[in-house]
Enzyme design. Structure first.
Site, PDB file in Angstrom:
ATOM      1  N   ARG A  92     -38.059 -50.115 -69.829  1.00 55.14           N
ATOM      2  CA  ARG A  92     -38.953 -51.201 -70.236  1.00 55.14           C
ATOM      3  C   ARG A  92     -38.291 -52.239 -71.144  1.00 55.14           C
ATOM      4  O   ARG A  92     -38.992 -53.004 -71.816  1.00 55.14           O
ATOM      5  CB  ARG A  92     -40.187 -50.614 -70.916  1.00 55.14           C
ATOM      6  CG  ARG A  92     -41.106 -49.830 -69.990  1.00 55.14           C
ATOM      7  CD  ARG A  92     -42.508 -49.706 -70.558  1.00 55.14           C
ATOM      8  NE  ARG A  92     -43.370 -48.896 -69.711  1.00 55.14           N
ATOM      9  CZ  ARG A  92     -44.047 -49.375 -68.667  1.00 55.14           C
ATOM     10  NH1 ARG A  92     -43.955 -50.646 -68.348  1.00 55.14           N
ATOM     11  NH2 ARG A  92     -44.819 -48.574 -67.948  1.00 55.14           N
ATOM     12  N   LYS A 149     -44.085 -55.218 -58.062  1.00 56.34           N
ATOM     13  CA  LYS A 149     -44.314 -53.768 -58.195  1.00 56.34           C
ATOM     14  C   LYS A 149     -45.334 -53.475 -59.282  1.00 56.34           C
ATOM     15  O   LYS A 149     -45.346 -54.153 -60.298  1.00 56.34           O
ATOM     16  CB  LYS A 149     -42.978 -53.129 -58.593  1.00 56.34           C
ATOM     17  CG  LYS A 149     -43.060 -51.700 -59.010  1.00 56.34           C
ATOM     18  CD  LYS A 149     -42.479 -51.427 -60.419  1.00 56.34           C
ATOM     19  CE  LYS A 149     -43.272 -52.010 -61.532  1.00 56.34           C
ATOM     20  NZ  LYS A 149     -42.959 -51.519 -62.862  1.00 56.34           N
ATOM     21  N   THR A 150     -46.211 -52.560 -59.114  1.00 54.71           N
ATOM     22  CA  THR A 150     -46.999 -51.872 -60.148  1.00 54.71           C
ATOM     23  C   THR A 150     -48.162 -51.142 -59.480  1.00 54.71           C
ATOM     24  O   THR A 150     -48.859 -51.722 -58.626  1.00 54.71           O
ATOM     25  CB  THR A 150     -47.539 -52.772 -61.282  1.00 54.71           C
ATOM     26  OG1 THR A 150     -48.317 -51.953 -62.151  1.00 54.71           O
ATOM     27  CG2 THR A 150     -48.396 -53.942 -60.826  1.00 54.71           C
ATOM     28  N   GLY A 201     -42.890 -49.305 -65.220  1.00 54.50           N
ATOM     29  CA  GLY A 201     -43.427 -48.027 -64.751  1.00 54.50           C
ATOM     30  C   GLY A 201     -43.086 -47.754 -63.296  1.00 54.50           C
ATOM     31  O   GLY A 201     -42.992 -48.684 -62.488  1.00 54.50           O
ATOM     32  N   GLU A 221     -49.276 -38.391 -62.144  1.00 55.38           N
ATOM     33  CA  GLU A 221     -49.181 -37.642 -60.877  1.00 55.38           C
ATOM     34  C   GLU A 221     -49.123 -38.551 -59.655  1.00 55.38           C
ATOM     35  O   GLU A 221     -48.727 -38.122 -58.589  1.00 55.38           O
ATOM     36  CB  GLU A 221     -50.283 -36.647 -60.638  1.00 55.38           C
ATOM     37  CG  GLU A 221     -51.504 -36.343 -61.398  1.00 55.38           C
ATOM     38  CD  GLU A 221     -51.714 -36.623 -62.823  1.00 55.38           C
ATOM     39  OE1 GLU A 221     -51.482 -37.764 -63.246  1.00 55.38           O
ATOM     40  OE2 GLU A 221     -52.188 -35.730 -63.526  1.00 55.38           O
ATOM     41  N   ASP A 239     -44.820 -59.217 -66.055  1.00 57.73           N
ATOM     42  CA  ASP A 239     -43.910 -59.624 -67.142  1.00 57.73           C
ATOM     43  C   ASP A 239     -42.464 -59.683 -66.659  1.00 57.73           C
ATOM     44  O   ASP A 239     -41.741 -60.629 -66.953  1.00 57.73           O
ATOM     45  CB  ASP A 239     -43.977 -58.613 -68.305  1.00 57.73           C
ATOM     46  CG  ASP A 239     -45.162 -58.888 -69.199  1.00 57.73           C
ATOM     47  OD1 ASP A 239     -45.763 -59.978 -69.063  1.00 57.73           O
ATOM     48  OD2 ASP A 239     -45.500 -58.005 -70.013  1.00 57.73           O
ATOM     49  N   ARG A 247     -47.694 -41.822 -59.737  1.00 60.43           N
ATOM     50  CA  ARG A 247     -46.711 -42.911 -59.800  1.00 60.43           C
ATOM     51  C   ARG A 247     -45.437 -42.645 -58.992  1.00 60.43           C
ATOM     52  O   ARG A 247     -44.711 -43.572 -58.663  1.00 60.43           O
ATOM     53  CB  ARG A 247     -46.314 -43.181 -61.253  1.00 60.43           C
ATOM     54  CG  ARG A 247     -47.420 -43.786 -62.063  1.00 60.43           C
ATOM     55  CD  ARG A 247     -46.922 -44.525 -63.252  1.00 60.43           C
ATOM     56  NE  ARG A 247     -45.883 -43.825 -63.993  1.00 60.43           N
ATOM     57  CZ  ARG A 247     -45.436 -44.223 -65.175  1.00 60.43           C
ATOM     58  NH1 ARG A 247     -45.941 -45.301 -65.734  1.00 60.43           N
ATOM     59  NH2 ARG A 247     -44.504 -43.559 -65.800  1.00 60.43           N
ATOM     60  N   LYS A 293     -72.063 -27.004 -61.280  1.00 63.59           N
ATOM     61  CA  LYS A 293     -72.283 -26.733 -62.706  1.00 63.59           C
ATOM     62  C   LYS A 293     -71.479 -27.624 -63.640  1.00 63.59           C
ATOM     63  O   LYS A 293     -71.613 -27.501 -64.840  1.00 63.59           O
ATOM     64  CB  LYS A 293     -71.992 -25.256 -62.998  1.00 63.59           C
ATOM     65  CG  LYS A 293     -70.563 -24.815 -62.695  1.00 63.59           C
ATOM     66  CD  LYS A 293     -70.349 -23.355 -63.085  1.00 63.59           C
ATOM     67  CE  LYS A 293     -68.905 -22.959 -62.853  1.00 63.59           C
ATOM     68  NZ  LYS A 293     -68.625 -21.580 -63.127  1.00 63.59           N
ATOM     69  N   ARG A 322     -53.644 -49.416 -66.924  1.00 60.05           N
ATOM     70  CA  ARG A 322     -53.526 -50.320 -68.079  1.00 60.05           C
ATOM     71  C   ARG A 322     -54.834 -51.070 -68.283  1.00 60.05           C
ATOM     72  O   ARG A 322     -55.873 -50.434 -68.333  1.00 60.05           O
ATOM     73  CB  ARG A 322     -52.344 -51.261 -67.886  1.00 60.05           C
ATOM     74  CG  ARG A 322     -51.645 -51.596 -69.174  1.00 60.05           C
ATOM     75  CD  ARG A 322     -50.527 -52.556 -68.924  1.00 60.05           C
ATOM     76  NE  ARG A 322     -49.311 -51.885 -68.488  1.00 60.05           N
ATOM     77  CZ  ARG A 322     -48.460 -51.268 -69.282  1.00 60.05           C
ATOM     78  NH1 ARG A 322     -48.701 -51.221 -70.570  1.00 60.05           N
ATOM     79  NH2 ARG A 322     -47.369 -50.707 -68.815  1.00 60.05           N
ATOM     80  N   GLU A 341     -58.467 -46.646 -67.560  1.00 64.26           N
ATOM     81  CA  GLU A 341     -57.663 -46.402 -68.766  1.00 64.26           C
ATOM     82  C   GLU A 341     -57.909 -47.426 -69.882  1.00 64.26           C
ATOM     83  O   GLU A 341     -57.944 -47.088 -71.057  1.00 64.26           O
ATOM     84  CB  GLU A 341     -56.182 -46.446 -68.350  1.00 64.26           C
ATOM     85  CG  GLU A 341     -55.194 -46.233 -69.447  1.00 64.26           C
ATOM     86  CD  GLU A 341     -53.749 -46.271 -68.926  1.00 64.26           C
ATOM     87  OE1 GLU A 341     -52.979 -45.407 -69.334  1.00 64.26           O
ATOM     88  OE2 GLU A 341     -53.401 -47.140 -68.107  1.00 64.26           O
ATOM     89  N   ASP A 362     -50.741 -50.533 -60.928  1.00 62.17           N
ATOM     90  CA  ASP A 362     -51.976 -51.061 -61.528  1.00 62.17           C
ATOM     91  C   ASP A 362     -52.697 -52.056 -60.619  1.00 62.17           C
ATOM     92  O   ASP A 362     -53.880 -52.322 -60.817  1.00 62.17           O
ATOM     93  CB  ASP A 362     -51.668 -51.753 -62.859  1.00 62.17           C
ATOM     94  CG  ASP A 362     -51.058 -50.800 -63.877  1.00 62.17           C
ATOM     95  OD1 ASP A 362     -51.066 -49.577 -63.618  1.00 62.17           O
ATOM     96  OD2 ASP A 362     -50.573 -51.260 -64.922  1.00 62.17           O
ATOM     97  N   MET A 388     -55.316 -44.113 -64.681  1.00 64.79           N
ATOM     98  CA  MET A 388     -54.318 -45.073 -65.157  1.00 64.79           C
ATOM     99  C   MET A 388     -54.600 -46.460 -64.601  1.00 64.79           C
ATOM    100  O   MET A 388     -55.365 -46.599 -63.648  1.00 64.79           O
ATOM    101  CB  MET A 388     -52.935 -44.627 -64.692  1.00 64.79           C
ATOM    102  CG  MET A 388     -51.893 -44.751 -65.751  1.00 64.79           C
ATOM    103  SD  MET A 388     -50.305 -44.225 -65.116  1.00 64.79           S
ATOM    104  CE  MET A 388     -49.653 -43.476 -66.599  1.00 64.79           C
TER     105      MET A 388
HETATM  106  P1  FBP Z   1     -46.046 -51.148 -64.986  1.00 61.23           P
HETATM  107  O1  FBP Z   1     -47.048 -52.181 -65.371  1.00 61.23           O
HETATM  108  O2  FBP Z   1     -44.730 -51.337 -65.625  1.00 61.23           O
HETATM  109  O3  FBP Z   1     -45.923 -51.008 -63.494  1.00 61.23           O
HETATM  110  O4  FBP Z   1     -46.579 -49.736 -65.494  1.00 61.23           O
HETATM  111  C1  FBP Z   1     -47.834 -49.288 -65.141  1.00 61.23           C
HETATM  112  C2  FBP Z   1     -48.280 -48.046 -65.881  1.00 61.23           C
HETATM  113  O5  FBP Z   1     -48.202 -46.946 -65.011  1.00 61.23           O
HETATM  114  C3  FBP Z   1     -49.683 -48.223 -66.442  1.00 61.23           C
HETATM  115  O6  FBP Z   1     -50.666 -47.901 -65.502  1.00 61.23           O
HETATM  116  C4  FBP Z   1     -49.672 -47.305 -67.637  1.00 61.23           C
HETATM  117  O7  FBP Z   1     -50.592 -47.720 -68.610  1.00 61.23           O
HETATM  118  C5  FBP Z   1     -48.267 -47.425 -68.138  1.00 61.23           C
HETATM  119  O8  FBP Z   1     -47.476 -47.761 -67.016  1.00 61.23           O
HETATM  120  C6  FBP Z   1     -47.740 -46.172 -68.780  1.00 61.23           C
HETATM  121  O9  FBP Z   1     -46.483 -46.432 -69.286  1.00 61.23           O
HETATM  122  P2  FBP Z   1     -45.392 -45.345 -69.648  1.00 61.23           P
HETATM  123  O10 FBP Z   1     -44.721 -44.963 -68.388  1.00 61.23           O
HETATM  124  O11 FBP Z   1     -44.460 -46.094 -70.535  1.00 61.23           O
HETATM  125  O12 FBP Z   1     -46.076 -44.189 -70.279  1.00 61.23           O
END
Ligand code: FBP
Length: 548
Positions: free
Chosen positions: A142, A199-200, A78, A422, A173, A424, A239, A249, A308, A202, A247
């Site tokens: 991926r 990187k991530t 991602g 929005e 991974d 990433r 109201k 994961r 998420e 998350d 997001m």
């Molecule tokens: P990575 O773990 O590869 O960095 O991806 C994170 C992520 O943005 C998660 O937060 C999310 O669940 C997932 O990728 C969404 O994946 P995709 O881009 O395949 O819809």
């Protein structure tokens, strides 16, 4: 591509480097290391890359001469803000070492290596992307690099381009796979070094050696800006209740960081739900309770942050999903062609009584989604479940019951949001721009010093950038054995939210007050130019974790 005024101004930003990487660099090596778990097994699996020392870069007194080298880079998984700056950091450091050095980018992720899709990254290309968000300079993907046949295919193009080192920018991974690849190339004497980079968005790739994964800072700040705007809107109109899925994961780091930044009324932490064995009803009762308490003060508005991955952490739903996966795969022929009503009836006969009860307790649309939507491996697609709608529907029902008993007399009008994509590819904050550039330069230094099976790291990042400490950690040091797809495998341990950690404790200390009072904070947009206390702050998670 035409550029906005901000992009033009941002292109001129010079990322701040740690002192240790600014001029000539010398290497300090620590003691031999061990893996965090299963030492004997990991040592056997990685005879060539196990036990290597930690590495730190410091300023050198004399200039160092470097032989020319060609290097490849891959963006994996991602998108995360700052990826382009990692590549810029690699490029600038390589050119500083020897102007003859060349950098190649493999296109659209690890698949580009296997399929021999690449481009040479020249100064013109690099300059286009300095301090920009996104991974579009070379794309990402991926494809998992895990089979020897892929390693061999990759080696053909590496040999053809005379590439002697490969940098894989990815999550837990991808870095585990980078470690396996490094070991394989070392075993066959391929003459190719492999370096990883954390990187991530998350935030779940962190440990004693990695302070944070890049992108988490910018993504959280982007979501916090919008949550803050929503809170101001909620406080103005008074109201709506806003149910916001974030997001991330499995891990709830993003939700927790946004809660700390925005002081939202309710934040669910998946790791807590699992630890306390909570049911969906427990979560719904808690939210309905907060809604009722606020309504009693005349406040029919608020915000609820939902990670998420929540649904998979609710033990009863986890059990249901696991049986659904098994039973629908085993009896595929029996269920094929059934319409949804027939499928629901079939499930009621084929699930255990406990799982059938959980299934029937879900709103019909969610139950149908669980029964019907499957990924290519036949698994339930949990990420497609609109948890924000599921919860608000259940809360509405509970509030109706409370109203009938005279326990609630407010109005409940929910709005729903999902914030993920929005954030990433947002333009990296100064923190991520600097951190990523330093990670890239570290990766190039690890290569220059002959290292393989290492991940580039930068520590002490709560201090001003000059005091950051760059270096490398042997990936084997972060491995332990875990069951994956029915098999024990060496993997980097994923960092979920720790219920003993300072960020969660800080949240806990304020949870009630933030729920029952209106103590919203509006963080506003990321600032790129201005006073350092506005522009250069790291996340609250990192600050609290580091005790700063
Ligand atoms: P990575 O773990 O590869 O960095 O991806 C994170 C992520 O943005 C998660 O937060 C999310 O669940 C997932 O990728 C969404 O994946 P995709 O881009 O395949 O819809």
């Amino acid at each position: 591509m035409e550029k906005s005024a901000l992009q033009i101004a941002r292109a001129a930003y010079t990322p701040k480097l740690p002192l240790g990487l600014r001029g000539s660099v010398c290497v300090k090596e620590g003691e031999p290391t061990q893996s965090v778990g299963n030492q004997e097994e990991i040592k056997k699996l990685f005879p060539n890359t196990y036990g290597l020392p930690l590495v730190e870069f410091a300023p050198a007194t004399e200039a160092v001469a470097y032989k020319p080298i060609n290097v490849g880079v891959i963006l994996s998984g991602g998108q995360a803000p700052g990826g382009h700056n990692v590549i810029c950091g690699i490029f600038d450091e390589l050119k500083k070492q020897n102007p003859q050095n060349k950098l190649y980018g493999f296109l659209m992720g690890p698949g580009g290596l296997v399929d021999h899709k690449y481009k040479e990254l020249t100064a013109d290309i690099i300059d286009e992307y300095r301090n920009t968000g996104g991974f579009d300079m070379i794309g990402s993907g991926r494809t998992k690099l895990e089979k020897e046949s892929q390693f061999e295919e990759g080696l053909k193009i590496l040999r053809e381009l005379d590439i002697k080192a490969l940098i894989i920018v990815g999550g837990d991974d991808s870095n585990t796979n980078a470690c396996v690849l490094a070991e394989y190339y070392a075993k066959i004497n391929a003459g190719v070094q492999v370096i990883g980079c954390p990187k991530t968005i998350d935030g779940d790739l962190k440990n004693d050696q990695i302070e944070t994964s890049f992108g988490f800072d910018t993504a959280c700040k982007t979501y916090a800006e919008v949550i803050g705007n929503i809170q101001r809107d909620a406080n103005s109109a008074r109201k709506y209740w806003h149910f916001i899925k974030l997001m991330g994961r499995s891990a709830s780091h993003i939700a927790l960081e946004c809660a700390l930044q925005c002081q939202s009324n309710v934040t669910i932490i998946s790791e807590e739900v699992e630890a306390k064995q909570q049911t969906l009803d427990d979560i719904v009762n808690y939210i309905a309770g907060v809604v009722a308490k606020r309504a009693a003060k005349g406040w029919n508005f608020g915000t609820v942050l939902i990670p998420e991955g929540l649904i998979e952490f609710v033990p009863a739903i986890k059990k249901l999903i696991s049986q659904l996966n098994d039973v629908l795969a085993e009896k595929k022929a029996e269920v094929e062609g059934l319409d949804i009503q027939a499928l629901r009836a079939w499930l009621n006969k084929n699930l255990t009584a406990e799982n059938a009860a959980t299934f029937n307790s879900l709103p019909e649309a969610v139950g149908n989604q669980l029964a019907l939507e499957r990924d290519p491996h036949g698994n339930v697609q949990v990420s497609l479940i609109e948890t924000e709608k599921l919860l608000s529907e259940m809360v509405a029902k509970r509030l109706d019951e409370m109203k009938a008993k005279g326990e609630y007399a407010g109005k409940f009008a929910p709005q729903h949001h999902f914030f993920g994509y929005e954030g990433r590819c947002a333009a990296p904050s100064n923190y991520d721009a600097d951190y990523c550039y330093a990670l890239g330069a570290s990766a190039a230094q690890l290569i220059a010093n002959g290292k393989t099976g290492y991940m580039a790291i930068v520590k002490n990042t709560t201090a001003p950038a000059a005091e950051w400490v760059a270096g490398g950690v042997p990936i084997t040091m972060m491995l332990n054995m875990e069951r994956r797809n029915g098999e024990m495998k060496p993997v980097i341990k994923k960092a979920l939210v720790s219920l003993d950690g300072a960020p969660y404790k800080e949240f806990l200390a304020h949870r009630e007050e933030w729920a029952e009072e209106t103590k919203f904070v509006f963080p506003g947009p990321i600032q790129y130019f201005g006073p350092t206390e506005v522009c250069d702050q790291c996340t609250m998670t990192l600050r609290l974790e580091q005790g700063k």
